[in-house]
Design an enzyme around this catalytic site. Sequence first.
Site, PDB file in Angstrom:
ATOM      1  N   TYR A 195       0.847  -1.202   0.000  1.00 29.85           N
ATOM      2  CA  TYR A 195       0.000   0.000   0.000  1.00 29.85           C
ATOM      3  C   TYR A 195       0.882   1.253   0.000  1.00 29.85           C
ATOM      4  O   TYR A 195       0.710   2.154  -0.822  1.00 29.85           O
ATOM      5  CB  TYR A 195      -0.908  -0.014   1.231  1.00 29.85           C
ATOM      6  CG  TYR A 195      -1.608   1.301   1.482  1.00 29.85           C
ATOM      7  CD1 TYR A 195      -2.583   1.758   0.612  1.00 29.85           C
ATOM      8  CD2 TYR A 195      -1.269   2.093   2.587  1.00 29.85           C
ATOM      9  CE1 TYR A 195      -3.213   2.978   0.821  1.00 29.85           C
ATOM     10  CE2 TYR A 195      -1.898   3.306   2.799  1.00 29.85           C
ATOM     11  CZ  TYR A 195      -2.863   3.748   1.919  1.00 29.85           C
ATOM     12  OH  TYR A 195      -3.483   4.952   2.135  1.00 29.85           O
TER      13      TYR A 195
HETATM   14  O1  UGA Z   1      -2.178   6.998   8.003  1.00 27.22           O
HETATM   15  C1  UGA Z   1      -2.198   6.294   7.030  1.00 27.22           C
HETATM   16  O2  UGA Z   1      -1.481   6.544   6.099  1.00 27.22           O
HETATM   17  C2  UGA Z   1      -3.052   5.081   6.978  1.00 27.22           C
HETATM   18  O3  UGA Z   1      -3.878   5.023   8.134  1.00 27.22           O
HETATM   19  C3  UGA Z   1      -4.609   3.833   8.268  1.00 27.22           C
HETATM   20  O4  UGA Z   1      -3.718   2.786   8.521  1.00 27.22           O
HETATM   21  P1  UGA Z   1      -3.351   2.460  10.023  1.00 27.22           P
HETATM   22  O5  UGA Z   1      -2.648   3.599  10.678  1.00 27.22           O
HETATM   23  O6  UGA Z   1      -2.656   1.157  10.021  1.00 27.22           O
HETATM   24  O7  UGA Z   1      -4.786   2.392  10.736  1.00 27.22           O
HETATM   25  P2  UGA Z   1      -5.595   1.189  11.388  1.00 27.22           P
HETATM   26  O8  UGA Z   1      -5.723   0.065  10.458  1.00 27.22           O
HETATM   27  O9  UGA Z   1      -6.829   1.761  11.930  1.00 27.22           O
HETATM   28  O10 UGA Z   1      -4.646   0.742  12.587  1.00 27.22           O
HETATM   29  C4  UGA Z   1      -4.390   1.610  13.672  1.00 27.22           C
HETATM   30  C5  UGA Z   1      -3.496   0.938  14.678  1.00 27.22           C
HETATM   31  O11 UGA Z   1      -4.212  -0.155  15.262  1.00 27.22           O
HETATM   32  C6  UGA Z   1      -3.430  -1.340  15.180  1.00 27.22           C
HETATM   33  N1  UGA Z   1      -4.344  -2.484  15.043  1.00 27.22           N
HETATM   34  C7  UGA Z   1      -5.086  -2.650  13.934  1.00 27.22           C
HETATM   35  C8  UGA Z   1      -5.962  -3.696  13.827  1.00 27.22           C
HETATM   36  C9  UGA Z   1      -6.051  -4.613  14.859  1.00 27.22           C
HETATM   37  O12 UGA Z   1      -6.826  -5.591  14.795  1.00 27.22           O
HETATM   38  N2  UGA Z   1      -5.305  -4.418  15.960  1.00 27.22           N
HETATM   39  C10 UGA Z   1      -4.439  -3.377  16.096  1.00 27.22           C
HETATM   40  O13 UGA Z   1      -3.771  -3.240  17.119  1.00 27.22           O
HETATM   41  C11 UGA Z   1      -2.520  -1.139  14.002  1.00 27.22           C
HETATM   42  O14 UGA Z   1      -1.382  -1.941  14.129  1.00 27.22           O
HETATM   43  C12 UGA Z   1      -2.223   0.336  14.096  1.00 27.22           C
HETATM   44  O15 UGA Z   1      -1.176   0.553  14.957  1.00 27.22           O
HETATM   45  C13 UGA Z   1      -5.455   3.565   7.039  1.00 27.22           C
HETATM   46  O16 UGA Z   1      -6.033   2.291   7.091  1.00 27.22           O
HETATM   47  C14 UGA Z   1      -4.670   3.723   5.765  1.00 27.22           C
HETATM   48  O17 UGA Z   1      -5.551   3.615   4.681  1.00 27.22           O
HETATM   49  C15 UGA Z   1      -3.998   5.062   5.800  1.00 27.22           C
HETATM   50  O18 UGA Z   1      -3.350   5.394   4.665  1.00 27.22           O
END
Ligand code: UGA
Length: 452
Positions: free
Chosen positions: A257
Amino acid sequence: MPPSIQESFPSTPGKVKMEQGNYFSRAASRWHSTAAARLFIFSVLLLAVTVFIWFRVTAHEVLDVYSRGGTFSGSNGGTIRPGFKSDYSWEKQVRQSCSPTREGGLIVLVTGAAGFVGSHVSLALKKRGDGLVGVDNFNDYYEVSLKRARQDMLAKHGIFVIDEDINNAALWTTLFDLVQFTHIMHLAAQAGVRYAMQNPGSYVNSNIAGLVTLFEACKSANPQPSIVWASSSSVYGLNSKVPFSESDRTDQPASLYAATKKAGEEIAHTYNHIYGLSITGLRFFTVYGPWGRPDMAYFSFTRDILRGKPINIYQGQNNKDLARDFTFIDDIVSGCVASLDTAGKSTGSGGKKKGAAMLRIFNLGNTSPVTVPTLVDILESHLKVKAKRNLIKMPRNGDVPFTHANVSLAQNQLNYKPTTDLDTGLKKFVNWYLKYYDVQKKLKIRFSLDNR
Ligand SMILES: O=C(O)[C@H]1O[C@H](OP(=O)(O)OP(=O)(O)OC[C@H]2O[C@@H](n3ccc(=O)[nH]c3=O)[C@H](O)[C@@H]2O)[C@H](O)[C@@H](O)[C@@H]1O
Protein backbone atom coordinates in the site's frame (compact mmCIF):
# COMPACT_ATOMS: atom_id res chain seq x y z
CA MET A 1 -2.47 -5.65 -78.79
CA PRO A 2 -5.45 -6.21 -81.16
CA PRO A 3 -8.06 -8.62 -79.78
CA SER A 4 -7.60 -11.15 -82.60
CA ILE A 5 -3.86 -11.54 -81.87
CA GLN A 6 -4.45 -11.70 -78.15
CA GLU A 7 -6.98 -14.54 -78.56
CA SER A 8 -4.48 -16.59 -80.55
CA PHE A 9 -1.87 -16.64 -77.73
CA PRO A 10 -1.51 -19.90 -75.77
CA SER A 11 -3.43 -20.04 -72.46
CA THR A 12 -1.48 -18.92 -69.37
CA PRO A 13 -2.66 -18.80 -65.76
CA GLY A 14 -2.99 -15.09 -66.18
CA LYS A 15 -5.09 -15.53 -69.24
CA VAL A 16 -7.33 -18.09 -67.66
CA LYS A 17 -7.91 -15.73 -64.77
CA MET A 18 -8.64 -12.99 -67.20
CA GLU A 19 -11.22 -15.15 -68.89
CA GLN A 20 -12.70 -16.09 -65.53
CA GLY A 21 -12.65 -12.41 -64.67
CA ASN A 22 -14.59 -11.65 -67.78
CA TYR A 23 -17.11 -14.34 -66.94
CA PHE A 24 -17.55 -13.10 -63.40
CA SER A 25 -17.63 -9.47 -64.39
CA ARG A 26 -20.42 -10.29 -66.86
CA ALA A 27 -22.30 -12.14 -64.12
CA ALA A 28 -21.61 -9.34 -61.67
CA SER A 29 -22.79 -6.70 -64.07
CA ARG A 30 -26.11 -8.54 -64.26
CA TRP A 31 -26.28 -8.48 -60.44
CA HIS A 32 -25.19 -4.88 -60.25
CA SER A 33 -27.95 -3.93 -62.53
CA THR A 34 -30.44 -4.22 -59.70
CA ALA A 35 -30.59 -1.92 -56.65
CA ALA A 36 -31.28 -4.94 -54.42
CA ALA A 37 -27.97 -6.47 -55.38
CA ARG A 38 -26.10 -3.27 -54.47
CA LEU A 39 -27.84 -3.18 -51.13
CA PHE A 40 -26.95 -6.83 -50.53
CA ILE A 41 -23.25 -6.28 -51.24
CA PHE A 42 -23.21 -3.15 -49.06
CA SER A 43 -24.86 -5.05 -46.18
CA VAL A 44 -22.35 -7.90 -46.43
CA LEU A 45 -19.48 -5.43 -46.35
CA LEU A 46 -20.98 -3.55 -43.38
CA LEU A 47 -21.48 -6.82 -41.49
CA ALA A 48 -17.89 -7.86 -42.17
CA VAL A 49 -16.55 -4.51 -40.90
CA THR A 50 -18.75 -4.67 -37.78
CA VAL A 51 -17.64 -8.23 -36.98
CA PHE A 52 -14.01 -7.20 -37.50
CA ILE A 53 -14.28 -4.20 -35.15
CA TRP A 54 -16.20 -6.18 -32.51
CA PHE A 55 -13.60 -8.92 -32.59
CA ARG A 56 -10.74 -6.46 -32.19
CA VAL A 57 -12.41 -4.64 -29.28
CA THR A 58 -13.27 -7.90 -27.50
CA ALA A 59 -9.81 -9.33 -28.04
CA HIS A 60 -8.26 -6.13 -26.71
CA GLU A 61 -10.48 -6.21 -23.61
CA VAL A 62 -9.66 -9.86 -22.93
CA LEU A 63 -5.93 -9.18 -23.25
CA ASP A 64 -6.27 -6.12 -21.06
CA VAL A 65 -8.08 -8.06 -18.34
CA TYR A 66 -5.69 -10.99 -18.50
CA SER A 67 -2.68 -8.71 -18.40
CA ARG A 68 -4.06 -7.50 -15.08
CA GLY A 69 -4.23 -11.11 -13.98
CA GLY A 70 -7.94 -10.86 -13.38
CA THR A 71 -11.26 -11.96 -14.69
CA PHE A 72 -14.08 -9.94 -16.13
CA SER A 73 -15.10 -8.67 -12.76
CA GLY A 74 -13.28 -5.78 -11.06
CA SER A 75 -10.68 -6.20 -8.36
CA ASN A 76 -13.35 -5.93 -5.69
CA GLY A 77 -16.31 -7.43 -7.50
CA GLY A 78 -17.18 -4.38 -9.62
CA THR A 79 -17.77 -4.84 -13.33
CA ILE A 80 -15.17 -3.66 -15.84
CA ARG A 81 -16.92 -1.63 -18.51
CA PRO A 82 -15.05 -1.22 -21.77
CA GLY A 83 -16.59 2.16 -22.55
CA PHE A 84 -18.95 4.75 -21.29
CA LYS A 85 -22.19 6.07 -22.67
CA SER A 86 -23.92 9.13 -21.37
CA ASP A 87 -27.48 10.21 -22.01
CA TYR A 88 -29.46 13.40 -21.61
CA SER A 89 -30.61 12.81 -18.02
CA TRP A 90 -27.08 11.83 -16.92
CA GLU A 91 -25.63 14.98 -18.48
CA LYS A 92 -28.33 17.08 -16.84
CA GLN A 93 -27.51 15.62 -13.41
CA VAL A 94 -23.80 16.24 -13.93
CA ARG A 95 -24.37 19.86 -15.04
CA GLN A 96 -26.71 20.61 -12.14
CA SER A 97 -24.38 19.08 -9.59
CA CYS A 98 -21.41 21.01 -11.02
CA SER A 99 -23.07 24.43 -10.94
CA PRO A 100 -21.55 26.62 -8.20
CA THR A 101 -23.99 28.62 -6.12
CA ARG A 102 -21.51 31.34 -5.17
CA GLU A 103 -19.65 33.73 -7.37
CA GLY A 104 -16.20 32.44 -8.23
CA GLY A 105 -17.10 28.99 -6.87
CA LEU A 106 -14.81 26.12 -7.83
CA ILE A 107 -15.92 23.34 -10.15
CA VAL A 108 -14.50 20.16 -8.69
CA LEU A 109 -14.37 16.52 -9.67
CA VAL A 110 -14.19 14.44 -6.48
CA THR A 111 -13.10 10.84 -6.99
CA GLY A 112 -13.93 8.37 -4.21
CA ALA A 113 -16.85 10.64 -3.31
CA ALA A 114 -18.78 7.82 -1.61
CA GLY A 115 -15.74 7.04 0.52
CA PHE A 116 -15.02 8.33 4.01
CA VAL A 117 -12.87 11.39 3.25
CA GLY A 118 -14.50 11.92 -0.17
CA SER A 119 -18.03 12.24 1.19
CA HIS A 120 -16.96 14.73 3.88
CA VAL A 121 -14.95 16.89 1.46
CA SER A 122 -17.80 16.83 -1.08
CA LEU A 123 -20.28 18.03 1.49
CA ALA A 124 -17.97 20.80 2.70
CA LEU A 125 -17.44 22.08 -0.85
CA LYS A 126 -21.15 22.01 -1.65
CA LYS A 127 -22.04 23.79 1.57
CA ARG A 128 -19.83 26.75 0.73
CA GLY A 129 -21.24 27.02 -2.79
CA ASP A 130 -18.80 25.15 -5.02
CA GLY A 131 -20.04 22.94 -7.85
CA LEU A 132 -18.90 19.35 -7.89
CA VAL A 133 -19.57 15.89 -9.18
CA GLY A 134 -18.41 12.67 -7.55
CA VAL A 135 -17.17 9.39 -9.00
CA ASP A 136 -17.01 6.13 -7.07
CA ASN A 137 -16.93 2.48 -8.12
CA PHE A 138 -18.71 1.26 -4.96
CA ASN A 139 -16.42 -1.75 -4.63
CA ASP A 140 -17.00 -4.20 -1.80
CA TYR A 141 -13.72 -3.76 0.11
CA TYR A 142 -16.02 -2.89 3.01
CA GLU A 143 -19.79 -2.76 3.37
CA VAL A 144 -21.29 -1.28 0.22
CA SER A 145 -24.44 -0.22 2.10
CA LEU A 146 -22.37 2.37 4.01
CA LYS A 147 -21.09 3.80 0.72
CA ARG A 148 -24.64 3.90 -0.63
CA ALA A 149 -25.82 5.65 2.54
CA ARG A 150 -23.09 8.28 2.05
CA GLN A 151 -24.23 8.63 -1.58
CA ASP A 152 -27.85 9.17 -0.42
CA MET A 153 -26.67 11.76 2.07
CA LEU A 154 -24.79 13.61 -0.70
CA ALA A 155 -27.76 13.35 -3.09
CA LYS A 156 -29.91 15.13 -0.50
CA HIS A 157 -27.49 18.05 -0.81
CA GLY A 158 -27.66 18.05 -4.61
CA ILE A 159 -24.41 16.17 -5.19
CA PHE A 160 -24.46 13.58 -7.96
CA VAL A 161 -22.10 10.61 -7.58
CA ILE A 162 -21.36 8.70 -10.79
CA ASP A 163 -21.06 4.94 -10.32
CA GLU A 164 -17.89 4.29 -12.33
CA ASP A 165 -14.27 3.18 -12.02
CA ILE A 166 -11.41 5.68 -12.27
CA ASN A 167 -9.72 3.38 -14.79
CA ASN A 168 -12.47 4.06 -17.31
CA ALA A 169 -10.75 6.50 -19.68
CA ALA A 170 -13.95 6.81 -21.73
CA LEU A 171 -15.72 8.23 -18.67
CA TRP A 172 -13.10 10.97 -18.35
CA THR A 173 -13.37 11.84 -22.05
CA THR A 174 -17.14 12.23 -21.74
CA LEU A 175 -17.00 14.09 -18.43
CA PHE A 176 -14.19 16.49 -19.38
CA ASP A 177 -16.02 17.30 -22.65
CA LEU A 178 -19.10 18.18 -20.63
CA VAL A 179 -17.56 20.14 -17.73
CA GLN A 180 -14.53 22.41 -17.45
CA PHE A 181 -13.28 21.39 -14.02
CA THR A 182 -11.16 23.96 -12.23
CA HIS A 183 -9.96 21.37 -9.69
CA ILE A 184 -9.71 17.63 -9.14
CA MET A 185 -9.91 16.22 -5.61
CA HIS A 186 -8.61 12.71 -6.15
CA LEU A 187 -9.46 10.53 -3.16
CA ALA A 188 -10.40 7.23 -4.84
CA ALA A 189 -7.88 4.59 -3.82
CA GLN A 190 -7.46 1.10 -2.48
CA ALA A 191 -6.89 1.91 1.18
CA GLY A 192 -5.79 -0.28 4.09
CA VAL A 193 -2.30 -1.35 4.96
CA ARG A 194 -2.77 -5.02 5.80
CA TYR A 195 -5.22 -5.97 3.00
CA ALA A 196 -2.41 -5.44 0.45
CA MET A 197 -1.10 -8.91 1.27
CA GLN A 198 -4.44 -10.46 0.31
CA ASN A 199 -5.18 -8.46 -2.84
CA PRO A 200 -2.04 -6.79 -4.20
CA GLY A 201 -3.54 -6.34 -7.68
CA SER A 202 -6.24 -4.09 -6.31
CA TYR A 203 -3.61 -1.60 -5.05
CA VAL A 204 -1.81 -1.52 -8.38
CA ASN A 205 -5.11 -1.17 -10.22
CA SER A 206 -6.48 1.75 -8.19
CA ASN A 207 -3.45 3.54 -6.80
CA ILE A 208 -1.19 3.33 -9.83
CA ALA A 209 -3.18 2.51 -13.00
CA GLY A 210 -6.18 4.60 -11.87
CA LEU A 211 -3.99 7.54 -10.96
CA VAL A 212 -2.28 7.48 -14.37
CA THR A 213 -5.62 7.18 -16.20
CA LEU A 214 -6.87 10.27 -14.37
CA PHE A 215 -3.64 12.26 -14.87
CA GLU A 216 -3.78 11.42 -18.59
CA ALA A 217 -7.27 12.89 -18.81
CA CYS A 218 -6.20 16.00 -16.84
CA LYS A 219 -3.15 16.60 -18.97
CA SER A 220 -5.25 16.58 -22.16
CA ALA A 221 -8.01 18.79 -20.73
CA ASN A 222 -8.23 22.37 -21.90
CA PRO A 223 -7.79 24.21 -19.62
CA GLN A 224 -6.02 21.72 -17.38
CA PRO A 225 -7.46 21.51 -13.84
CA SER A 226 -5.36 21.78 -10.67
CA ILE A 227 -5.09 18.48 -8.81
CA VAL A 228 -5.11 17.66 -5.09
CA TRP A 229 -4.82 13.98 -4.20
CA ALA A 230 -4.48 11.67 -1.22
CA SER A 231 -1.10 10.17 -0.48
CA SER A 232 -0.51 8.60 2.94
CA SER A 233 1.58 8.81 6.10
CA SER A 234 2.54 5.21 5.33
CA VAL A 235 5.13 6.48 2.81
CA TYR A 236 7.42 7.20 5.79
CA GLY A 237 7.62 3.43 6.29
CA LEU A 238 10.57 2.52 8.46
CA ASN A 239 11.67 6.14 8.93
CA SER A 240 12.62 6.51 12.59
CA LYS A 241 13.21 10.27 12.68
CA VAL A 242 10.34 11.90 14.58
CA PRO A 243 8.19 13.79 13.97
CA PHE A 244 7.89 12.91 10.27
CA SER A 245 8.66 15.86 7.99
CA GLU A 246 7.98 16.06 4.29
CA SER A 247 11.72 16.17 3.57
CA ASP A 248 12.40 12.89 5.45
CA ARG A 249 13.27 9.77 3.50
CA THR A 250 10.34 7.86 2.03
CA ASP A 251 12.19 5.12 0.20
CA GLN A 252 11.60 2.34 2.74
CA PRO A 253 7.89 1.49 2.45
CA ALA A 254 6.77 -1.28 4.82
CA SER A 255 3.73 -2.35 2.79
CA LEU A 256 2.66 -2.59 -0.83
CA TYR A 257 0.00 0.00 0.00
CA ALA A 258 2.73 2.44 1.05
CA ALA A 259 4.77 1.56 -2.04
CA THR A 260 1.85 2.36 -4.36
CA LYS A 261 1.29 5.72 -2.63
CA LYS A 262 4.99 6.50 -2.91
CA ALA A 263 4.84 5.53 -6.58
CA GLY A 264 1.90 7.94 -6.91
CA GLU A 265 4.04 10.77 -5.57
CA GLU A 266 6.73 10.02 -8.17
CA ILE A 267 4.12 9.78 -10.94
CA ALA A 268 2.76 13.17 -9.83
CA HIS A 269 6.26 14.60 -10.23
CA THR A 270 6.42 13.28 -13.79
CA TYR A 271 3.08 14.75 -14.85
CA ASN A 272 3.98 18.07 -13.27
CA HIS A 273 7.36 18.08 -15.00
CA ILE A 274 6.24 17.04 -18.49
CA TYR A 275 2.75 18.50 -18.79
CA GLY A 276 2.66 21.43 -16.37
CA LEU A 277 -0.06 19.98 -14.15
CA SER A 278 -0.40 21.68 -10.76
CA ILE A 279 -0.38 18.82 -8.23
CA THR A 280 -0.67 18.75 -4.44
CA GLY A 281 -0.25 15.44 -2.56
CA LEU A 282 -1.59 15.13 0.99
CA ARG A 283 -0.12 12.59 3.40
CA PHE A 284 -3.07 11.74 5.66
CA PHE A 285 -2.33 10.35 9.14
CA THR A 286 -4.83 7.64 10.26
CA VAL A 287 -8.04 9.58 9.66
CA TYR A 288 -11.04 8.72 11.83
CA GLY A 289 -14.53 10.03 12.54
CA PRO A 290 -18.25 9.73 11.73
CA TRP A 291 -19.06 7.92 8.45
CA GLY A 292 -15.60 6.30 8.76
CA ARG A 293 -14.10 3.14 7.32
CA PRO A 294 -15.16 -0.14 8.97
CA ASP A 295 -11.80 -1.77 8.15
CA MET A 296 -9.93 0.62 10.45
CA ALA A 297 -9.07 -0.31 14.03
CA TYR A 298 -11.17 2.33 15.87
CA PHE A 299 -14.24 1.26 13.85
CA SER A 300 -13.82 -2.53 14.04
CA PHE A 301 -12.89 -2.31 17.74
CA THR A 302 -16.15 -0.40 18.40
CA ARG A 303 -18.16 -3.05 16.58
CA ASP A 304 -16.46 -5.92 18.41
CA ILE A 305 -16.60 -4.28 21.85
CA LEU A 306 -20.36 -3.76 21.45
CA ARG A 307 -20.81 -7.38 20.36
CA GLY A 308 -18.75 -8.66 23.29
CA LYS A 309 -16.13 -10.08 20.93
CA PRO A 310 -12.42 -9.98 21.83
CA ILE A 311 -10.18 -7.51 20.01
CA ASN A 312 -6.55 -8.05 19.01
CA ILE A 313 -4.21 -5.30 20.12
CA TYR A 314 -0.90 -5.54 18.33
CA GLN A 315 2.37 -4.88 20.11
CA GLY A 316 5.78 -4.07 18.70
CA GLN A 317 9.23 -5.30 19.69
CA ASN A 318 9.73 -5.84 23.45
CA ASN A 319 5.94 -5.58 23.90
CA LYS A 320 6.04 -1.90 23.07
CA ASP A 321 2.64 -0.33 22.39
CA LEU A 322 1.99 0.81 18.83
CA ALA A 323 1.02 4.44 18.37
CA ARG A 324 -0.72 6.50 15.71
CA ASP A 325 -1.14 10.19 15.04
CA PHE A 326 -4.94 9.75 14.78
CA THR A 327 -6.42 12.73 12.88
CA PHE A 328 -10.05 13.77 13.02
CA ILE A 329 -11.95 14.01 9.75
CA ASP A 330 -12.94 17.70 10.13
CA ASP A 331 -9.28 18.69 10.38
CA ILE A 332 -8.49 16.67 7.27
CA VAL A 333 -11.38 18.33 5.40
CA SER A 334 -10.00 21.78 6.30
CA GLY A 335 -6.60 20.73 4.94
CA CYS A 336 -8.16 19.42 1.71
CA VAL A 337 -10.24 22.53 1.09
CA ALA A 338 -7.28 24.82 1.88
CA SER A 339 -5.16 22.83 -0.59
CA LEU A 340 -7.76 23.37 -3.31
CA ASP A 341 -7.99 27.07 -2.52
CA THR A 342 -4.24 27.64 -2.59
CA ALA A 343 -3.45 25.41 -5.59
CA GLY A 344 -1.76 27.26 -8.43
CA LYS A 345 -3.10 26.91 -11.95
CA SER A 346 -1.81 24.19 -14.25
CA THR A 347 0.18 25.70 -17.08
CA GLY A 348 -0.22 23.25 -19.95
CA SER A 349 -2.72 23.19 -22.77
CA GLY A 350 -3.37 20.75 -25.57
CA GLY A 351 -1.26 18.21 -23.70
CA LYS A 352 1.81 20.52 -23.76
CA LYS A 353 3.53 22.28 -20.86
CA LYS A 354 3.70 26.06 -21.13
CA GLY A 355 5.66 26.80 -17.96
CA ALA A 356 6.58 25.57 -14.49
CA ALA A 357 3.61 24.51 -12.36
CA MET A 358 3.10 24.02 -8.64
CA LEU A 359 4.10 20.67 -7.08
CA ARG A 360 3.48 20.28 -3.34
CA ILE A 361 3.39 17.59 -0.64
CA PHE A 362 1.92 18.18 2.83
CA ASN A 363 1.55 16.15 5.99
CA LEU A 364 -1.97 16.36 7.39
CA GLY A 365 -1.80 14.88 10.86
CA ASN A 366 -2.75 15.71 14.42
CA THR A 367 0.80 16.05 15.81
CA SER A 368 0.07 14.08 19.01
CA PRO A 369 0.38 10.31 18.70
CA VAL A 370 -1.72 8.08 20.97
CA THR A 371 -1.07 4.40 21.70
CA VAL A 372 -3.54 1.76 20.57
CA PRO A 373 -4.38 0.65 24.18
CA THR A 374 -5.21 4.31 24.99
CA LEU A 375 -7.47 4.42 21.93
CA VAL A 376 -9.28 1.38 23.37
CA ASP A 377 -9.55 3.05 26.82
CA ILE A 378 -11.26 6.06 25.23
CA LEU A 379 -13.63 3.86 23.24
CA GLU A 380 -14.57 1.94 26.40
CA SER A 381 -15.39 5.18 28.19
CA HIS A 382 -17.69 6.42 25.42
CA LEU A 383 -19.30 3.07 24.75
CA LYS A 384 -19.60 2.31 28.48
CA VAL A 385 -18.56 -1.27 27.73
CA LYS A 386 -15.31 -3.03 28.70
CA ALA A 387 -13.27 -4.47 25.85
CA LYS A 388 -11.99 -8.05 25.86
CA ARG A 389 -8.35 -7.41 24.99
CA ASN A 390 -5.95 -9.89 23.37
CA LEU A 391 -2.43 -8.53 23.34
CA ILE A 392 -0.59 -10.11 20.44
CA LYS A 393 2.70 -9.59 18.65
CA MET A 394 2.33 -7.34 15.61
CA PRO A 395 2.09 -9.67 12.61
CA ARG A 396 4.50 -9.03 9.73
CA ASN A 397 1.87 -7.52 7.49
CA GLY A 398 3.10 -4.07 6.60
CA ASP A 399 2.35 -2.26 9.85
CA VAL A 400 4.71 0.36 11.24
CA PRO A 401 5.26 0.84 15.01
CA PHE A 402 4.29 4.52 15.18
CA THR A 403 3.46 7.65 13.17
CA HIS A 404 3.87 11.28 14.15
CA ALA A 405 3.32 14.24 11.84
CA ASN A 406 5.22 17.48 11.69
CA VAL A 407 2.62 19.80 10.14
CA SER A 408 4.54 23.08 10.12
CA LEU A 409 4.65 23.19 6.32
CA ALA A 410 0.86 22.81 6.09
CA GLN A 411 0.51 25.32 8.89
CA ASN A 412 2.59 27.89 6.99
CA GLN A 413 1.15 27.38 3.54
CA LEU A 414 -2.41 26.19 4.17
CA ASN A 415 -3.04 27.71 7.55
CA TYR A 416 -3.73 24.14 8.67
CA LYS A 417 -4.29 23.74 12.40
CA PRO A 418 -5.71 20.49 13.77
CA THR A 419 -8.18 21.31 16.54
CA THR A 420 -9.78 18.01 17.58
CA ASP A 421 -8.17 15.72 20.14
CA LEU A 422 -8.77 11.96 20.09
CA ASP A 423 -11.22 11.97 23.01
CA THR A 424 -13.46 14.63 21.43
CA GLY A 425 -13.24 13.04 17.99
CA LEU A 426 -14.01 9.52 19.20
CA LYS A 427 -17.00 10.80 21.14
CA LYS A 428 -18.39 12.21 17.89
CA PHE A 429 -17.64 8.94 16.14
CA VAL A 430 -19.35 6.82 18.81
CA ASN A 431 -22.45 9.06 18.74
CA TRP A 432 -22.64 8.71 14.98
CA TYR A 433 -22.01 4.94 15.13
CA LEU A 434 -24.81 4.29 17.62
CA LYS A 435 -27.25 6.44 15.67
CA TYR A 436 -26.29 5.10 12.25
CA TYR A 437 -26.49 1.41 13.12
CA ASP A 438 -29.64 1.85 15.16
CA VAL A 439 -31.23 3.58 12.17
CA GLN A 440 -30.00 0.82 9.89
CA LYS A 441 -31.44 -1.81 12.24
CA LYS A 442 -34.82 -0.06 12.32
CA LEU A 443 -34.84 0.21 8.53
CA LYS A 444 -34.10 -3.50 8.26
CA ILE A 445 -36.93 -4.38 10.64
CA ARG A 446 -39.34 -2.12 8.76
CA PHE A 447 -38.20 -3.60 5.43
CA SER A 448 -38.74 -7.16 6.63
CA LEU A 449 -42.19 -6.24 8.03
CA ASP A 450 -43.13 -4.56 4.72
CA ASN A 451 -42.17 -7.71 2.84
CA ARG A 452 -44.19 -10.12 4.90
O1 UGA B 1 -2.18 7.00 8.00
C1 UGA B 1 -2.20 6.29 7.03
O2 UGA B 1 -1.48 6.54 6.10
C2 UGA B 1 -3.05 5.08 6.98
O3 UGA B 1 -3.88 5.02 8.13
C3 UGA B 1 -4.61 3.83 8.27
O4 UGA B 1 -3.72 2.79 8.52
P1 UGA B 1 -3.35 2.46 10.02
O5 UGA B 1 -2.65 3.60 10.68
O6 UGA B 1 -2.66 1.16 10.02
O7 UGA B 1 -4.79 2.39 10.74
P2 UGA B 1 -5.59 1.19 11.39
O8 UGA B 1 -5.72 0.06 10.46
O9 UGA B 1 -6.83 1.76 11.93
O10 UGA B 1 -4.65 0.74 12.59
C4 UGA B 1 -4.39 1.61 13.67
C5 UGA B 1 -3.50 0.94 14.68
O11 UGA B 1 -4.21 -0.15 15.26
C6 UGA B 1 -3.43 -1.34 15.18
N1 UGA B 1 -4.34 -2.48 15.04
C7 UGA B 1 -5.09 -2.65 13.93
C8 UGA B 1 -5.96 -3.70 13.83
C9 UGA B 1 -6.05 -4.61 14.86
O12 UGA B 1 -6.83 -5.59 14.80
N2 UGA B 1 -5.31 -4.42 15.96
C10 UGA B 1 -4.44 -3.38 16.10
O13 UGA B 1 -3.77 -3.24 17.12
C11 UGA B 1 -2.52 -1.14 14.00
O14 UGA B 1 -1.38 -1.94 14.13
C12 UGA B 1 -2.22 0.34 14.10
O15 UGA B 1 -1.18 0.55 14.96
C13 UGA B 1 -5.45 3.56 7.04
O16 UGA B 1 -6.03 2.29 7.09
C14 UGA B 1 -4.67 3.72 5.77
O17 UGA B 1 -5.55 3.61 4.68
C15 UGA B 1 -4.00 5.06 5.80
O18 UGA B 1 -3.35 5.39 4.67
